[in-house]
Design a protein around this motif. Structure first.
Motif, short mmCIF file in Angstrom:
data_model
loop_
_atom_site.label_atom_id
_atom_site.label_comp_id
_atom_site.label_asym_id
_atom_site.label_seq_id
_atom_site.Cartn_x
_atom_site.Cartn_y
_atom_site.Cartn_z
N LEU A 173 0.82 -1.21 0.00
CA LEU A 173 0.00 0.00 0.00
C LEU A 173 0.86 1.26 0.00
N ASP A 174 0.51 2.19 -0.90
CA ASP A 174 0.98 3.57 -0.79
C ASP A 174 -0.22 4.41 -0.37
N ALA A 175 -0.06 5.22 0.66
CA ALA A 175 -1.19 6.00 1.15
C ALA A 175 -0.72 7.32 1.73
N ILE A 176 -1.63 8.30 1.68
CA ILE A 176 -1.40 9.57 2.38
C ILE A 176 -2.53 9.76 3.39
N GLN A 177 -2.22 10.50 4.43
CA GLN A 177 -3.19 10.80 5.49
C GLN A 177 -3.34 12.30 5.59
N ALA A 178 -4.58 12.77 5.70
CA ALA A 178 -4.87 14.19 5.89
C ALA A 178 -5.71 14.34 7.15
N ASP A 179 -5.27 15.22 8.03
CA ASP A 179 -5.97 15.43 9.30
C ASP A 179 -6.36 16.88 9.47
N SER A 180 -7.60 17.09 9.93
CA SER A 180 -8.03 18.39 10.44
C SER A 180 -8.20 18.25 11.95
N ASN A 233 -0.68 15.57 -1.37
CA ASN A 233 -2.13 15.51 -1.25
C ASN A 233 -2.76 14.39 -2.08
N GLY A 234 -1.97 13.39 -2.49
CA GLY A 234 -2.55 12.28 -3.23
C GLY A 234 -1.59 11.63 -4.19
N PHE A 235 -2.10 11.20 -5.36
CA PHE A 235 -1.30 10.38 -6.27
C PHE A 235 -1.55 10.77 -7.73
N VAL A 236 -0.48 10.65 -8.52
CA VAL A 236 -0.56 10.80 -9.97
C VAL A 236 0.13 9.58 -10.59
N THR A 237 -0.56 8.92 -11.52
CA THR A 237 -0.02 7.72 -12.17
C THR A 237 0.18 8.00 -13.65
N LYS A 238 1.41 7.83 -14.12
CA LYS A 238 1.68 7.93 -15.55
C LYS A 238 1.51 6.53 -16.14
N ILE A 239 0.48 6.38 -16.96
CA ILE A 239 0.22 5.07 -17.56
C ILE A 239 1.36 4.75 -18.52
#
Length: 215
Positions: free
Chosen positions: A112-119, A164-170
């Motif tokens: 897993l690759d993941a990011i976490q955002a908290d307020s 803030n997330g992910f970008v995938t180059k196909i």
């Protein structure tokens, strides 16, 4: 990618911002079909060189101790190369329009690759498969081209983690090759004792397909 002519977007509103997920291409895409699954729906697009199905669904999460989630959403991109024409495709899943003072962190795990955002009140995770599991799928010819085996691994992937997330180059595909990219997101009230949002985004391709009803 410079000046994409196609930008297909899906949005998921959360208390910490809007999760924006989609696909960009350097050529025009047209919608050709919609499909309903047991637990999801999709829209199919065609470009000069690819057929792209974008599957949208709620995540089913078997959590412990009767816990649940406030909300969750997932997207799967099922991309098939249909001609030898050269095209550039990217998929993405990013948290935008942030509503509060948000802190970001990485939250990777096995496969897993993941990011976490908290307020102050909420926790949100966005997750996707890491390079190691993509390589495993290449080895098994499971919606990742065997030709690209060992091009992705624990240390490298076609997906780039942003704050803030992910970008995938196909990758450039040969005619007939297929690729599956997934992004999962979940949020809940902030609780340092809980990992339910993280568990929700850590899901295998096959389990998601079984849940959605993709055969």
């Amino acid at each position: 990618m410079t000046k994409p002519t196609t930008d297909i977007k899906r949005e998921f509103k959360t208390p910490v911002g809007v999760v924006r997920c989609g696909l960009i291409c350097n050529r025009q895409a047209s919608s050709i079909e919609t499909k309903k699954y047991e637990n999801g729906s999709s829209e199919i697009f065609k470009t000069d060189g690819h057929k792209i199905e974008i599957v949208s669904f709620k995540i089913r999460v078997p959590l412990h101790n009767g816990e649940n989630l406030t909300d969750s959403f997932g997207w799967i991109f099922r991309i098939e190369k249909t001609t030898d024409l050269d095209e550039k495709l990217e998929t993405y899943c990013l948290l935008d329009k942030i509503n509060d003072e948000i802190t970001f962190d990485t939250a990777t795990g096995e496969h897993l690759d993941a990011i976490q955002a908290d307020s102050n009140e909420w926790t949100l995770h966005i997750g996707t498969e890491d390079g190691e599991i993509l390589n495993s799928r290449a080895e098994n010819d499971d919606w990742f081209p065997p030709r690209l085996k060992n091009r992705v691994d624990f240390y490298q992937s076609v997906t780039e983690m942003k704050q803030n997330g992910f970008v995938t180059k196909i990758p450039n595909l040969n005619k007939g090759e297929k690729i599956h990219i997934q992004y999962l997101t979940a949020y809940d009230k902030k609780d340092a004792q809980k990992v339910n949002t993280w568990l929700a985004v850590d899901e295998f391709k096959r389990k998601l397909e079984n849940w959605i009803g993709i055969w």
